[in-house]
Write an enzyme that holds these catalytic residues in place. Structure first.
Site, PDB file in Angstrom:
ATOM      1  N   LYS A  26      -2.619   7.833  -6.818  1.00 57.11           N
ATOM      2  CA  LYS A  26      -2.662   6.405  -6.490  1.00 57.11           C
ATOM      3  C   LYS A  26      -1.756   6.118  -5.296  1.00 57.11           C
ATOM      4  O   LYS A  26      -0.558   6.352  -5.341  1.00 57.11           O
ATOM      5  CB  LYS A  26      -2.219   5.565  -7.690  1.00 57.11           C
ATOM      6  CG  LYS A  26      -2.343   4.055  -7.445  1.00 57.11           C
ATOM      7  CD  LYS A  26      -2.035   3.260  -8.700  1.00 57.11           C
ATOM      8  CE  LYS A  26      -0.555   3.144  -8.980  1.00 57.11           C
ATOM      9  NZ  LYS A  26       0.153   2.283  -7.969  1.00 57.11           N
ATOM     10  N   ASP A  46      -4.667   1.477  -4.055  1.00 55.24           N
ATOM     11  CA  ASP A  46      -4.204   0.369  -4.903  1.00 55.24           C
ATOM     12  C   ASP A  46      -3.610  -0.723  -4.019  1.00 55.24           C
ATOM     13  O   ASP A  46      -2.396  -0.851  -3.890  1.00 55.24           O
ATOM     14  CB  ASP A  46      -3.168   0.904  -5.897  1.00 55.24           C
ATOM     15  CG  ASP A  46      -2.569  -0.176  -6.775  1.00 55.24           C
ATOM     16  OD1 ASP A  46      -3.175  -1.253  -6.906  1.00 55.24           O
ATOM     17  OD2 ASP A  46      -1.484   0.070  -7.344  1.00 55.24           O
ATOM     18  N   LYS A 100      -5.032  -4.050  -4.146  1.00 52.51           N
ATOM     19  CA  LYS A 100      -5.253  -5.323  -4.859  1.00 52.51           C
ATOM     20  C   LYS A 100      -5.772  -6.420  -3.923  1.00 52.51           C
ATOM     21  O   LYS A 100      -5.134  -7.450  -3.718  1.00 52.51           O
ATOM     22  CB  LYS A 100      -3.964  -5.772  -5.548  1.00 52.51           C
ATOM     23  CG  LYS A 100      -3.410  -4.775  -6.553  1.00 52.51           C
ATOM     24  CD  LYS A 100      -2.123  -5.294  -7.196  1.00 52.51           C
ATOM     25  CE  LYS A 100      -1.566  -4.303  -8.195  1.00 52.51           C
ATOM     26  NZ  LYS A 100      -1.011  -3.090  -7.540  1.00 52.51           N
ATOM     27  N   ASP A 103      -8.647 -12.295  -1.059  1.00 55.45           N
ATOM     28  CA  ASP A 103      -8.796 -13.122   0.143  1.00 55.45           C
ATOM     29  C   ASP A 103     -10.142 -13.824   0.037  1.00 55.45           C
ATOM     30  O   ASP A 103     -10.794 -13.765  -1.011  1.00 55.45           O
ATOM     31  CB  ASP A 103      -8.705 -12.240   1.399  1.00 55.45           C
ATOM     32  CG  ASP A 103      -8.116 -12.982   2.600  1.00 55.45           C
ATOM     33  OD1 ASP A 103      -8.588 -14.101   2.879  1.00 55.45           O
ATOM     34  OD2 ASP A 103      -7.205 -12.440   3.250  1.00 55.45           O
ATOM     35  N   THR A 133       1.384  -5.938 -15.317  1.00 52.21           N
ATOM     36  CA  THR A 133       2.202  -5.577 -16.476  1.00 52.21           C
ATOM     37  C   THR A 133       3.636  -6.053 -16.359  1.00 52.21           C
ATOM     38  O   THR A 133       4.391  -6.018 -17.328  1.00 52.21           O
ATOM     39  CB  THR A 133       2.185  -4.050 -16.713  1.00 52.21           C
ATOM     40  OG1 THR A 133       2.536  -3.384 -15.499  1.00 52.21           O
ATOM     41  CG2 THR A 133       0.825  -3.584 -17.173  1.00 52.21           C
ATOM     42  N   ARG A 172       7.112   6.990 -12.664  1.00 50.26           N
ATOM     43  CA  ARG A 172       8.463   7.520 -12.617  1.00 50.26           C
ATOM     44  C   ARG A 172       8.804   8.484 -13.749  1.00 50.26           C
ATOM     45  O   ARG A 172       9.707   9.309 -13.606  1.00 50.26           O
ATOM     46  CB  ARG A 172       9.459   6.356 -12.571  1.00 50.26           C
ATOM     47  CG  ARG A 172       9.512   5.685 -11.205  1.00 50.26           C
ATOM     48  CD  ARG A 172      10.223   4.351 -11.225  1.00 50.26           C
ATOM     49  NE  ARG A 172       9.351   3.289 -11.729  1.00 50.26           N
ATOM     50  CZ  ARG A 172       9.614   1.995 -11.625  1.00 50.26           C
ATOM     51  NH1 ARG A 172      10.726   1.593 -11.044  1.00 50.26           N
ATOM     52  NH2 ARG A 172       8.776   1.095 -12.087  1.00 50.26           N
TER      53      ARG A 172
END
Length: 243
Positions: free
Chosen positions: A37, A64, A66, A69, A128, A220
């Site tokens: 990603k 990624d 997002k 518009d 999230t 992570r």
């Protein structure tokens, strides 16, 4: 031997600061990762370079960014994303039905132009990092997080998208509302042995798979681990208990 069923579910977030760090992650973990990603942090710094690097390794990438518009702008951006070779990309469901439909139309047009399979297009429902309190008190949307996520997922399905990005906490309800074949990619995945960091609505890999997640965003817990391969192997073992 790598379990291919597990591998295709693993989406590794390359949320690092340098091109060298991203390259090292791709080199080291490509045997275990179905899709890398590329998020805003990396894309705004080294977008084309890291995309080409991932493609040269014959790995998949998820852009990624997002998109949100006006419909025509998102359509043209979607075309460009497909022409760059993305296997996944996403838009914000809050952009509305017409915007999502135009994104799909642009993606199909570009895929036909280059003779390749269209990418999987996902709509972001509720980030999230957004808790119930943030949704109600800061953004002043007076809905439950789960209710809003389901509404946006149904809108994405109506627009013809392949699925959504959503928390495990909304996963079961979205599958029920949109059908088992409607894809759900779950961020906020944290093995029980890792830190929670800044995400509020999290779950373990095992719990996510048990609840029907199609793809898991791992970040992570692996990328910041002292031994990244061992961390990934532990995640494989956990998922392997339910696959």
């Amino acid at each position: 031997m790598i379990n291919e069923k597990i591998k295709e579910k693993i989406v590794l977030a390359l949320d690092v600061e340098t091109f060298e760090e991203a390259k090292n992650l791709v080199d080291e973990l490509s045997p275990y990762v179905g899709t890398f990603k590329v998020g805003l942090q990396l894309y705004t710094g080294f977008g084309n370079e890291i995309i080409d690097y991932i493609k040269n390794k014959n790995s998949n990438f998820f852009l990624d960014v997002k998109l949100m518009d006006i419909p025509n702008t998102v359509k043209k951006a979607s075309e460009n994303i497909v022409l760059r070779g993305a296997n996944f990309y996403n838009v914000h469901a809050l952009g509305g039905l017409e915007m999502m439909k135009q994104s799909k139309e642009g993606a199909l047009k570009a895929a036909e132009k280059i003779g390749k399979r269209p990418p999987i297009i996902l709509a972001v429902t509720v980030l999230t990092s957004i808790s119930q309190e943030v949704l109600n008190d800061e953004i002043e949307i007076n809905k439950e997080v789960k209710t809003l996520a389901i509404t946006l997922a149904k809108l994405a399905k109506k627009a013809g998208l392949d699925g959504v990005v959503a928390s495990v906490h909304e996963l079961g309800a979205i599958k029920k509302a949109c059908g088992a074949n409607f894809k759900v990619l779950c961020p906020g995945i944290r093995p029980s042995w890792s830190l929670k960091d800044d995400q509020k609505r999290i779950a373990t890999p095992k719990n996510a798979i048990e609840n029907g997640a199609d793809y898991l965003v791992i970040g992570r817990a692996v990328t910041a681990a002292e031994n990244r391969v061992e961390a990934m192997k532990k995640i494989y073992e956990e998922i392997g208990e339910v696959i």
